[in-house]
Write a protein that holds these residues in place. Structure first.
Motif: not given
Length: 216
Positions: A25-39
């Motif tokens: 996920l880090i390599q793909r520049q994933a957004s931590p806030n977006a991950i929280s939202g999907w959670g």
């Protein structure tokens, strides 16, 4: 983003598979806030699936399993958002909101869903409020200058572990084995009582930490 020294201690962070997934996920520049939202989306879906076991009893088994899966996906997102934030070294002016609000929504959705499944939405609401109070006390203690207190016995991971175990059990055993003895309600009572005990422990621990803090 939560500071590394102020994060909930979770042993799964050290698992190789979690490290690799976070790295991907880090390599793909994933957004931590977006991950929280999907959670949060997963948590809401879990709550709906659990409630659906009462609304659609003929589909109860797959709905119990969907509820368990949604809970675990929610916890996975909770784990990865912090790992990605730390790994990317990113902060956000609203990061703390994304760190806390989706958790409260997910907790409430799951416990209210269990209340509907148990035929007692009020008990689910009481468990949800008690769970929210544990987080409120931790947040208020942190705001007052005390370390974040993640102690249990009914912190988020214990609440969700019990909820997942109940959902899997109800999915695989004959329906009478669970609902005949009111197992969903029993689990909610355990979560409610354990959350109230957690509130007391966190409140007393935070008060002790603040009393021992040097005055400015």
């Amino acid at each position: 983003m939560t500071e590394p020294g102020d994060r909930r201690p979770i042993a799964a962070r050290n698992l190789a598979v979690m490290t690799r997934l976070a790295g991907w996920l880090i390599q793909r520049q994933a957004s931590p806030n977006a991950i929280s939202g999907w959670g949060m989306v997963a948590g809401l879906g879990a709550g709906l699936a659990l409630a659906g076991t009462a609304w659609l009893p003929e589909a109860a088994r797959p709905l119990w399993l969907l509820g368990a899966l949604g809970i675990q996906l929610r916890l996975l997102a909770n784990l990865l958002d912090g790992m990605v934030a730390v790994g990317r070294g990113v902060t956000s002016s609203v990061g703390e909101l994304w760190n806390e609000v989706p958790d409260r929504v997910s907790d409430s959705a799951v416990l209210l869903g269990l209340g509907v499944a148990a035929g007692n939405w009020g008990l689910g609401a009481a468990a949800a409020l008690a769970a929210m109070a544990t987080a409120y006390i931790r947040a208020m203690g942190k705001a007052a200058g005390a370390p974040s207190d993640f102690r249990g016995p009914m912190a988020k991971q214990q609440r969700m572990a019990l909820s997942t175990a109940l959902a899997v059990w109800c999915a695989v055993v004959p329906l009478g084995w669970s609902h005949g003895i009111g197992l969903p309600a029993i689990v909610l009572w355990v979560i409610l009582a354990g959350s109230l005990l957690t509130c007391w422990r966190r409140l007393s621990g935070t008060a002790a930490a603040l009393r021992g803090r040097p005055r400015a």
